[in-house]
Design a protein around this motif. Structure first.
Motif, PDB file in Angstrom:
ATOM      1  N   LEU A 217     -11.418   2.226  -4.855  1.00 44.70           N
ATOM      2  CA  LEU A 217     -10.006   2.707  -5.628  1.00 44.70           C
ATOM      3  C   LEU A 217      -9.831   1.380  -6.647  1.00 44.70           C
ATOM      4  CD1 LEU A 217      -7.664   3.774  -2.599  1.00 44.70           C
ATOM      5  CD2 LEU A 217      -8.889   5.310  -4.430  1.00 44.70           C
TER       6      LEU A 217
ATOM      7  N   PHE B 195       0.711  -1.270  -0.122  1.00 42.78           N
ATOM      8  CA  PHE B 195      -0.031  -0.015   0.024  1.00 42.78           C
ATOM      9  C   PHE B 195       0.928   1.240   0.017  1.00 42.78           C
ATOM     10  CE2 PHE B 195      -3.332  -2.977   1.096  1.00 42.78           C
ATOM     11  CZ  PHE B 195      -4.334  -2.246   0.618  1.00 42.78           C
TER      12      PHE B 195
ATOM     13  N   SER C  63      -8.494  -5.669  -6.093  1.00 42.31           N
ATOM     14  CA  SER C  63      -8.397  -4.373  -5.973  1.00 42.31           C
ATOM     15  C   SER C  63      -9.316  -3.672  -4.822  1.00 42.31           C
ATOM     16  CB  SER C  63      -8.597  -3.582  -7.132  1.00 42.31           C
ATOM     17  OG  SER C  63      -9.792  -3.690  -7.852  1.00 42.31           O
TER      18      SER C  63
ATOM     19  N   PRO D 222       2.866   2.810  -1.798  1.00 39.88           N
ATOM     20  CA  PRO D 222       3.326   3.691  -2.986  1.00 39.88           C
ATOM     21  C   PRO D 222       1.813   4.319  -3.332  1.00 39.88           C
ATOM     22  CG  PRO D 222       3.938   1.178  -3.689  1.00 39.88           C
ATOM     23  CD  PRO D 222       3.173   1.314  -2.175  1.00 39.88           C
ATOM     24  N   HIS D 223       0.641   4.053  -2.739  1.00 36.73           N
ATOM     25  CA  HIS D 223      -0.520   4.689  -2.810  1.00 36.73           C
ATOM     26  C   HIS D 223      -0.804   5.834  -1.846  1.00 36.73           C
ATOM     27  CE1 HIS D 223      -0.648   1.605  -5.811  1.00 36.73           C
ATOM     28  NE2 HIS D 223      -0.689   0.734  -5.203  1.00 36.73           N
TER      29      HIS D 223
ATOM     30  N   ASP E 193      -8.595   1.192  -9.717  1.00 35.63           N
ATOM     31  CA  ASP E 193      -7.361   1.350 -10.389  1.00 35.63           C
ATOM     32  C   ASP E 193      -6.196   0.682  -9.839  1.00 35.63           C
ATOM     33  OD1 ASP E 193      -8.948   2.467 -12.351  1.00 35.63           O
ATOM     34  OD2 ASP E 193      -8.378   4.417 -12.055  1.00 35.63           O
ATOM     35  N   ILE E 194      -6.183   0.699  -8.515  1.00 38.11           N
ATOM     36  CA  ILE E 194      -5.011   0.135  -7.929  1.00 38.11           C
ATOM     37  C   ILE E 194      -5.164  -1.410  -7.652  1.00 38.11           C
ATOM     38  CG2 ILE E 194      -3.640  -0.054  -5.742  1.00 38.11           C
ATOM     39  CD1 ILE E 194      -4.903   2.786  -5.206  1.00 38.11           C
TER      40      ILE E 194
ATOM     41  N   VAL F 175      -7.410   1.535   5.325  1.00 36.52           N
ATOM     42  CA  VAL F 175      -7.347   2.633   4.224  1.00 36.52           C
ATOM     43  C   VAL F 175      -8.326   3.536   4.386  1.00 36.52           C
ATOM     44  CG1 VAL F 175      -7.016   2.822   1.759  1.00 36.52           C
ATOM     45  CG2 VAL F 175      -6.320   0.607   2.799  1.00 36.52           C
TER      46      VAL F 175
ATOM     47  N   ASP G 165      -0.663   8.738  -1.742  1.00 38.32           N
ATOM     48  CA  ASP G 165      -0.937  10.080  -2.106  1.00 38.32           C
ATOM     49  C   ASP G 165      -2.537  10.120  -2.547  1.00 38.32           C
ATOM     50  OD1 ASP G 165      -0.830   7.900  -4.352  1.00 38.32           O
ATOM     51  OD2 ASP G 165      -0.538   9.485  -5.831  1.00 38.32           O
ATOM     52  N   VAL G 166      -3.254   8.749  -2.453  1.00 37.67           N
ATOM     53  CA  VAL G 166      -4.663   8.971  -2.819  1.00 37.67           C
ATOM     54  C   VAL G 166      -5.259   8.388  -1.304  1.00 37.67           C
ATOM     55  CG1 VAL G 166      -4.258   8.572  -5.259  1.00 37.67           C
ATOM     56  CG2 VAL G 166      -4.502   6.580  -3.634  1.00 37.67           C
TER      57      VAL G 166
END
Length: 200
Positions: A188, A74, A184, A76-77, A190-191, A103, A79-80
């Motif tokens: 979210l 998690f 996923s 790298p994410h 797209d992750i 999250v 930012d969202v």
């Protein structure tokens, strides 16, 4: 709701290791004051379930390894979303569990108070020795609170159980994700994660 209340009232019978540490019931506000009163150590591994202060199981090697894998997946994410690890999530007046990973929606203040269900995108519980407790006690609480998605990393079965669509204390959609699969987040999409990166 009724089913969830029955589970909360009888969770001590389901999982003996979840016997209350202190005689309750406590509200979240009372529970949070216990360390200042000297009743609980500040770093005590406990959570509030159904108004009862419950001692959490010690973290074994497999459990800890899986949590580290989740953090790495998690990271790298950030930012969202905001990633919480083994911190309190306040579900209601008498429930404040400590999921292995949460999250959260991004927020500039990074949550000055413990997050609530509307702040939550995903809860992840890692189950090694605590499978029955996590599945039969905590997941219904998350559903009852309206948490949109829960992942139960079932280490003994070597799979991830994905719970979605909370309805009246249970999840209408449950699917098992195996080692060769991907998954996923509902909120979210797209992750994408490889299950093997979480299971190890």
């Amino acid at each position: 709701m009724k089913e969830s209340l029955i589970i909360r009232e009888s969770f001590r019978d389901i999982v003996p290791m979840a016997a209350p540490l202190l005689k309750g019931p406590f509200t979240v506000d009372m529970y949070q004051r216990l360390p200042a009163l000297g009743v609980l150590a500040e770093n005590a591994r406990v959570e509030l379930i159904g108004g009862q202060v419950v001692e959490m199981s010690p973290i074994g090697d497999r459990h800890a390894n899986c949590v580290r894998r989740l953090i790495r997946a998690f990271a790298p994410h950030v930012d969202v979303a905001i990633i919480d690890v083994q911190d309190t999530l306040v579900l209601g007046e008498h429930d404040a569990p400590q999921p292995d990973l949460t999250v959260l929606k991004p927020r500039a203040d990074a949550y000055r108070t413990h997050p609530r269900p509307p702040d939550t995108l995903l809860v992840v519980e890692v189950a090694d020795t605590t499978l029955t407790y996590d599945r039969d006690v905590k997941i219904p609480l998350y559903a009852d609170a309206g948490i949109p998605e829960v992942w139960l990393v079932n280490l003994p079965a070597d799979r991830i159980d994905v719970y979605r669509q909370p309805v009246a204390g249970h999840y209408a959609s449950v699917r098992a994700v195996s080692r060769g699969d991907t998954l996923s987040l509902l909120r979210l999409p797209d992750i994408i994660f490889a299950a093997v990166d979480i299971l190890g």
